[in-house]
Design a protein around this motif. Structure first.
Motif, PDB file in Angstrom:
ATOM      1  N   LEU A 124      41.783  30.967  45.362  1.00 39.58           N
ATOM      2  CA  LEU A 124      41.598  30.828  43.922  1.00 39.58           C
ATOM      3  C   LEU A 124      41.762  29.386  43.450  1.00 39.58           C
ATOM      4  O   LEU A 124      40.990  28.918  42.605  1.00 39.58           O
ATOM      5  N   ILE A 134      37.940  39.169  34.374  1.00 43.45           N
ATOM      6  CA  ILE A 134      38.636  40.150  35.208  1.00 43.45           C
ATOM      7  C   ILE A 134      38.079  41.534  34.907  1.00 43.45           C
ATOM      8  O   ILE A 134      37.990  41.950  33.745  1.00 43.45           O
ATOM      9  N   SER A 139      32.030  39.878  42.910  1.00 46.58           N
ATOM     10  CA  SER A 139      33.400  39.417  42.710  1.00 46.58           C
ATOM     11  C   SER A 139      33.753  38.263  43.636  1.00 46.58           C
ATOM     12  O   SER A 139      33.218  38.137  44.744  1.00 46.58           O
ATOM     13  N   LYS A 141      38.924  27.038  41.695  1.00 47.97           N
ATOM     14  CA  LYS A 141      39.165  26.393  40.401  1.00 47.97           C
ATOM     15  C   LYS A 141      38.860  24.899  40.462  1.00 47.97           C
ATOM     16  O   LYS A 141      38.305  24.311  39.524  1.00 47.97           O
ATOM     17  N   THR A 176      34.774  32.516  37.698  1.00 50.52           N
ATOM     18  CA  THR A 176      35.536  33.082  38.806  1.00 50.52           C
ATOM     19  C   THR A 176      35.905  34.503  38.403  1.00 50.52           C
ATOM     20  O   THR A 176      36.682  34.710  37.474  1.00 50.52           O
ATOM     21  N   ARG A 177      35.327  35.439  39.092  1.00 54.72           N
ATOM     22  CA  ARG A 177      35.535  36.857  38.748  1.00 54.72           C
ATOM     23  C   ARG A 177      36.525  37.490  39.716  1.00 54.72           C
ATOM     24  O   ARG A 177      36.380  37.390  40.933  1.00 54.72           O
ATOM     25  N   ILE A 178      37.538  38.137  39.147  1.00 56.47           N
ATOM     26  CA  ILE A 178      38.491  38.918  39.930  1.00 56.47           C
ATOM     27  C   ILE A 178      38.378  40.376  39.518  1.00 56.47           C
ATOM     28  O   ILE A 178      38.335  40.684  38.322  1.00 56.47           O
ATOM     29  N   ALA A 217      41.073  32.541  37.049  1.00 58.06           N
ATOM     30  CA  ALA A 217      39.979  33.493  36.840  1.00 58.06           C
ATOM     31  C   ALA A 217      39.381  33.235  35.468  1.00 58.06           C
ATOM     32  O   ALA A 217      40.084  32.811  34.544  1.00 58.06           O
TER      33      ALA A 217
END
Length: 440
Positions: free
Chosen positions: A234, A277, A358, A238, A245-247, A274
């Motif tokens: 992660l 989400i 994701s 970043k 950024t997909r979680i 993220a």
């Protein structure tokens, strides 16, 4: 190599009294059915007030159905097809036919893989309600879930207060301090998985103590800890991209665990680890305490209306995240099918395609772990990546406290040493894992 776990027949029970699978069927599942029946009976007056005689008649029919189901379970009757004509009914009945063809006879409660029979019971509970309007939408587990939330309220206040104080200065944190907070909140989310009502038979299993105070002492009980790998994934994303950024978080229990998951998600968003989400929950009441859309929304409403400023602040913020679309709740019928996740691409290709978008999928809890690696008696040292059996839609991480006798990815001798020193280490919820697969 792995061998399929099957539930032992009653005639062998004396030799295998320690079998968690057999004990689950013999003791826990009938207990859960009894509690469901009692719940419906206690709401008889409510059904009458809302629906008149039709409500009473529906309650009687549902109880009769569930009483018959309990007898089928306890006497090892063959599993039967579903008749409620919901979107997943055909898939369930096809799976029943698959098991029938495996052994050339109808599968029964004590002669079938226990993940299948356990899921089947919860699906039959749903059928009991669905076939009896006007109480079709009644959640037979709502009381237990609500109780778990309120009994954990002091711990949720601690979490909310910690989060809101953290968010005041989060943009000023250097990378080292950001990582410390990341590690801390992920561990709180891990140990929140202890609050599982399907394991306790629906009895109170709330979080009452300060969840942060115990973290240091619990570190030695994390048998596999890949959290540094998750952090690296992660933080590097970043640093190297301005894109989204997909979680995705595949939820487990409502109550304290859900609150801990939402706190973790809020931190991930605020820290820019993220940018969006996606939460995945169950489309029907499941395994007593599993999160449904109703539970998810109810929890946020409870937080928002709480008589505590930091709880309320969390609720307002979380509602805002949903309205802005940076938080998304989704459910899908696949999560309440008996299939292992390795069959997702074939059975529910739309969900697999969605998860492929994701950057990290976090799977919470024991049931998700069982479906990730297959409900098999794996050798402890089999690599996690191998046990996933080609289920690699995206990098994924399992946060789980151990409550069933399945575990992979341990060091040589680690599982045997635990078995010698603490024979029930796999089923008591004392130990946890943070297990990562990079999907490459």
């Amino acid at each position: 190599m792995a061998t399929q776990v099957v539930v032992l027949p009653a005639s062998l029970a004396g030799k295998f009294e320690g079998s968690f699978a057999y004990d689950t069927l013999k003791d826990r599942l009938p207990l859960i059915l009894t509690r469901v029946i009692d719940t419906l009976h206690r709401h008889k007056n409510e059904f009458f007030e809302e629906h008149g005689e039709k409500g009473i008649e529906a309650e009687k029919k549902a109880i009769a159905y569930l009483s018959k189901l309990r007898n089928e379970l306890q006497t090892d009757k063959p599993l039967i097809a579903l008749h409620d004509n919901l979107p997943d009914t055909i898939l369930w009945n096809q799976h029943l036919e698959y098991h029938r063809n495996l052994s050339n006879e109808p599968p029964s409660w004590f002669q079938s893989p226990w993940l299948y029979t356990e899921c089947y019971m919860y699906r039959r509970i749903h059928e009991a309600l669905v076939q009896n309007p006007p109480i079709s939408e009644f959640d037979v587990f709502k009381e237990e879930k609500s109780h778990g939330f309120f009994e954990s309220q002091q711990a949720i206040i601690v979490l909310s207060t910690y989060l809101q104080e953290l968010l005041k200065n989060i943009e000023d944190l250097d990378e080292k301090h950001l990582q410390e907070e990341f590690l801390k909140l992920f561990q709180v989310s891990l140990w929140g998985n202890k609050c599982d009502l399907s394991i306790s038979g629906g009895k109170d299993n709330s979080q009452r103590s300060n969840p942060f105070q115990a973290l240091e002492g619990l570190k030695s009980f994390i048998l596999v800890d890949h959290l540094e790998k998750v952090w690296s994934l992660l933080i590097n994303k970043k640093k190297t991209t301005a894109q989204t950024t997909r979680i995705d978080i595949v939820l487990d229990n409502a109550g304290f665990e859900l609150a801990a998951d939402l706190v973790m998600a809020d931190f991930l968003l605020a820290s820019k680890l993220a940018t969006e989400i996606h939460f995945h929950g169950k489309s029907m009441p499941w395994y007593v305490s599993d999160t449904t859309k109703q539970d998810f929304n109810w929890t946020i409403r409870q937080m928002k209306s709480a008589n505590h400023k930091w709880m309320s602040r969390c609720g307002v913020s979380w509602e805002g995240n949903l309205k802005k679309g940076v938080w998304v709740y989704q459910d899908h019928l696949f999560w309440t099918l008996p299939h292992e996740f390795s069959s997702m691409a074939k059975v529910s290709s739309d969900l697999y395609t969605e998860l492929h978008k994701s950057n990290l999928i976090i799977f919470k809890g024991d049931l998700n772990y069982r479906k990730l690696v297959g409900d098999r008696k794996w050798d402890f040292t089999v690599p996690f990546h191998q046990a996933l059996n080609n289920f690699h839609p995206a990098p994924l991480c399992s946060l789980r406290t151990l409550k069933c006798d399945i575990q992979v990815g341990l060091k040589p001798g680690q599982g045997e040493e635990l078995t010698h020193s603490e024979p029930e280490w796999m089923i008591i919820g004392k130990y946890g894992i943070i297990q990562f697969d990079a999907a490459s």
